[in-house]
Design a protein around this motif. Sequence first.
Motif, mmCIF file in Angstrom:
data_model
loop_
_atom_site.group_PDB
_atom_site.id
_atom_site.type_symbol
_atom_site.label_atom_id
_atom_site.label_comp_id
_atom_site.label_asym_id
_atom_site.label_seq_id
_atom_site.Cartn_x
_atom_site.Cartn_y
_atom_site.Cartn_z
ATOM 1 N N ILE A 1 0.823 -1.173 -0.060
ATOM 2 C CA ILE A 1 -0.008 0.090 0.037
ATOM 3 C C ILE A 1 0.971 1.120 -0.050
ATOM 4 O O ILE A 1 1.630 1.286 0.923
ATOM 5 N N ASP A 2 0.931 1.815 -1.036
ATOM 6 C CA ASP A 2 1.823 3.118 -1.218
ATOM 7 C C ASP A 2 1.055 4.212 -1.412
ATOM 8 O O ASP A 2 0.897 4.727 -2.563
ATOM 9 N N LEU A 3 0.714 4.901 -0.555
ATOM 10 C CA LEU A 3 0.183 6.262 -0.569
ATOM 11 C C LEU A 3 0.973 7.586 -0.042
ATOM 12 O O LEU A 3 0.458 8.182 0.607
ATOM 13 N N SER A 4 2.341 7.573 -0.736
ATOM 14 C CA SER A 4 3.196 8.497 0.067
ATOM 15 C C SER A 4 3.442 9.544 -0.972
ATOM 16 O O SER A 4 4.352 10.299 -0.670
ATOM 17 N N SER A 5 3.047 9.382 -2.434
ATOM 18 C CA SER A 5 3.553 10.525 -3.229
ATOM 19 C C SER A 5 2.826 11.523 -3.394
ATOM 20 O O SER A 5 3.058 12.442 -4.116
ATOM 21 N N SER A 6 1.756 11.790 -2.512
ATOM 22 C CA SER A 6 0.704 12.950 -2.379
ATOM 23 C C SER A 6 0.427 13.284 -1.042
ATOM 24 O O SER A 6 0.615 12.410 -0.060
ATOM 25 N N SER A 7 0.024 14.763 -0.935
ATOM 26 C CA SER A 7 -0.380 15.246 0.548
ATOM 27 C C SER A 7 -1.456 14.761 0.667
ATOM 28 O O SER A 7 -2.615 15.705 0.570
ATOM 29 N N ASN A 8 -2.024 13.605 1.258
ATOM 30 C CA ASN A 8 -3.559 13.124 1.233
ATOM 31 C C ASN A 8 -4.203 13.873 2.532
ATOM 32 O O ASN A 8 -3.533 14.437 3.335
ATOM 33 N N VAL A 9 -5.520 13.903 2.376
ATOM 34 C CA VAL A 9 -6.253 14.409 3.526
ATOM 35 C C VAL A 9 -7.336 13.377 3.979
ATOM 36 O O VAL A 9 -8.312 13.293 3.654
ATOM 37 N N LEU A 10 -6.787 12.569 4.936
ATOM 38 C CA LEU A 10 -7.363 11.360 5.394
ATOM 39 C C LEU A 10 -7.975 11.811 6.905
ATOM 40 O O LEU A 10 -7.006 11.918 7.650
ATOM 41 N N THR A 11 -9.196 12.379 6.874
ATOM 42 C CA THR A 11 -9.687 12.835 8.380
ATOM 43 C C THR A 11 -9.696 11.881 9.318
ATOM 44 O O THR A 11 -9.572 12.098 10.419
ATOM 45 N N GLY A 12 -10.465 10.747 9.129
ATOM 46 C CA GLY A 12 -10.805 9.845 9.934
ATOM 47 C C GLY A 12 -9.730 8.812 10.335
ATOM 48 O O GLY A 12 -8.726 8.767 9.472
ATOM 49 N N ALA A 13 -10.110 7.863 11.114
ATOM 50 C CA ALA A 13 -9.002 6.528 11.204
ATOM 51 C C ALA A 13 -8.743 6.036 10.006
ATOM 52 O O ALA A 13 -9.832 5.746 9.015
ATOM 53 N N VAL A 14 -7.356 5.639 9.778
ATOM 54 C CA VAL A 14 -6.937 4.923 8.591
ATOM 55 C C VAL A 14 -6.606 3.452 9.053
ATOM 56 O O VAL A 14 -5.461 3.234 9.789
ATOM 57 N N SER A 15 -7.245 2.583 8.444
ATOM 58 C CA SER A 15 -6.797 1.256 8.756
ATOM 59 C C SER A 15 -5.926 0.430 7.393
ATOM 60 O O SER A 15 -6.336 0.742 6.286
#
Length: 462
Positions: free
Chosen positions: A67-81
């Motif tokens: 799981i590679d979600l590191s190339s953008s500045s994400n906005v994940l507001t709730g808990a991330v599993s």
Amino acid sequence: DSDGSDSDATITAGDGAKLIFAASSIEGNLIVTSSHATGIIQLDSTAGVLTVEGTSSFTTSADGADIDLSSSSNVLTGAVSLSTEGSGGYAELSNGSTNLTTGTSTVDGYLTLTTSGQIIFGDTTVGGNLSAITSGSGDNKITDSGTLEVTGTTELETPGNGDTIELLSTNNDFGDTVKAKGHHVKLKDVNGIKLGRINATNGSVIITAGGAVTQGDGTEDYLSSAQQTNITATGSDITLNHTSNSIGSQLKLAGRDVSMTVSGSVIMGISAMSGKFDLTTSGAVTQADALEVELTTTIEAKSGDTYYAITLDSVDGSSDYDNDFQGAVLLTGSNVEVNDLNDLDLGTSTVTGTYVARSLTGDITDAGALTVTGTTTLVTSANNATITLDQGGHSFTGKLLITTTDNETGIDNDSDVTISAGSGAALVFGTSTIKGDLSVTTSNTTGIADTDSEILTIHGTA
């Protein structure tokens, strides 16, 4: 979601192709599952930003899929599993400036988290290494609300300046070396913990472990604290012997056998050792509260040919005699002072200045040779308490000042003193009051003498 209903998204991808996210916005929850060998990735920069107002769940089921979600500045507001399978199944997540909270997660490979907000760990299991880094000038703490279990190494970093690392869940378990940098660094491990570079830039280091506390072997694996250092491993050993350790304003220890090396001076806070206590410093040793040691205490305050003072007088505002050294006390320093509530057993010691040993309610004895360049002062305060230094080999270059106490009326004084010295120096008595008998032997060719201007008072035989 203008009508207030949930706007959730669920994506389940098979093994036919990898799952790539372009810029997406979900006002509800997001659930993503992929069985492809490559796993889940996103486009670079703004082209791949994920914005989720609710919770997020990312799962790869193929062995080694990432799981590679590191190339953008994400906005994940709730808990991330996050969930991956196999040791090669890593997860990387960048959350921009938004606080990052992990939901229940199991990552079999390594886990890397970055944000310029806070990181809050829920129940998180990492099979590889963990890296959690916050940046920026806002509120950038790293904390936990659940249990964190890491098999590999752990690296934690905040900008400091109020941004604390505080991972204090009861069942946290760090399997390999832990490195941490923050304003305060507070860590709890249900088992033992191995410390790498620990740096409390503006605050305290507080470590609590259910097993042994040790340090890594690297040149950078040392501890730095701007305020206090508090290490608790009740019933287990503490071994922190990197020569660059710096403990701040006060050192508090609780363990079994404790061995500590510190660069510079040390102020001991309240500490209890159920085994031995070894302390090596390159500066003076003093106290702010009591020491309790069940076995041998060894303190060396020395750097090269320079010796420093050791003052163990337990000045905590209530008494100068709260220390309880139940084994021998071995001291190497310049001017040395040691007080004990009970019996005091003096072990092999080298003192280049003055030496003062006092017992409030017990006797003073010896378990090794004392080598003292300056004046030696020995004091017992209890009725019938004796001083017995009969091991031989003692070398007192300066005067001996001895006081024993026996204020009982109607019976003979029996607070006796026995001194057996070696050939290193003549025995010279200064002003002393002995409420009992005095027995002195020496193998020095000069023999035994007193000082003309001072008085030796013996209430018994000599």
